[in-house]
Design a protein around this motif. Sequence first.
Motif, PDB file in Angstrom:
ATOM      1  N   GLU A   1       0.860  -1.167   0.000  1.00 10.71           N
ATOM      2  CA  GLU A   1       0.000   0.000   0.000  1.00 10.71           C
ATOM      3  C   GLU A   1       0.906   1.230   0.000  1.00 10.71           C
ATOM      4  O   GLU A   1       1.956   1.227   0.640  1.00 10.71           O
ATOM      5  CB  GLU A   1      -0.913   0.040   1.235  1.00 10.71           C
ATOM      6  CG  GLU A   1      -1.900  -1.117   1.329  1.00 10.71           C
ATOM      7  CD  GLU A   1      -1.289  -2.388   1.896  1.00 10.71           C
ATOM      8  OE1 GLU A   1      -0.314  -2.301   2.682  1.00 10.71           O
ATOM      9  OE2 GLU A   1      -1.756  -3.473   1.536  1.00 10.71           O
TER      10      GLU A   1
ATOM     11  N   CYS B   1      -6.402  -1.279  -6.274  1.00 12.65           N
ATOM     12  CA  CYS B   1      -7.389  -0.623  -5.414  1.00 12.65           C
ATOM     13  C   CYS B   1      -6.960   0.823  -5.201  1.00 12.65           C
ATOM     14  O   CYS B   1      -5.777   1.098  -5.004  1.00 12.65           O
ATOM     15  CB  CYS B   1      -7.478  -1.340  -4.063  1.00 12.65           C
ATOM     16  SG  CYS B   1      -8.631  -0.584  -2.899  1.00 12.65           S
TER      17      CYS B   1
ATOM     18  N   THR C   1      -3.424   0.400  -3.431  1.00 13.84           N
ATOM     19  CA  THR C   1      -2.923  -0.950  -3.206  1.00 13.84           C
ATOM     20  C   THR C   1      -2.426  -1.449  -4.545  1.00 13.84           C
ATOM     21  O   THR C   1      -3.132  -1.318  -5.565  1.00 13.84           O
ATOM     22  CB  THR C   1      -4.021  -1.880  -2.660  1.00 13.84           C
ATOM     23  OG1 THR C   1      -4.509  -1.368  -1.426  1.00 13.84           O
ATOM     24  CG2 THR C   1      -3.493  -3.292  -2.453  1.00 13.84           C
TER      25      THR C   1
END
Length: 151
Positions: free
Chosen positions: A113, A132, A145
């Motif tokens: 992340e 993400c 992410t």
Amino acid sequence: MVCRMFRIEAEVDKGRRDLLRSRLRDTNTAASPVLAALRGTPGEREVPLHVWAMDGSGDLAGGLVGHTWTTWLHITYLWVDARHRGAGLGSRLLAEAERVARADRGCVSARLETWDFQAPEFYRRQGYDVVCVIPDYPPGITEFTLTKRLG
């Protein structure tokens, strides 16, 4: 009968936290054949993976902290001192962690992340894909992410 009485607490209760973790793990294991097959094997445990770079004076120039679990490398932190940025140290730290994860621990994928002001473009250049995007986490910042197949 369901108890309708709740007590909200802010303090840390390690005993209850561990009980909750254990019960959630049991529930997840019962629901997932993959997690059930891992139970009791070495692949069930998270194993730390740290890579450090020291400068000529013995000071920390950069480092990577993560862990491997099942067939995944999870990178938690990657940092390079400002004096050493732009010289490829971050790429070398990342490559070494990926090499150890793949060659020594059987990992086939990596994840991490990062925030928009940190290094999403750096990771894209290293072959990572954004899977993400969470806008405004924390407020005013976007979290990404990213994942990569380790070849």
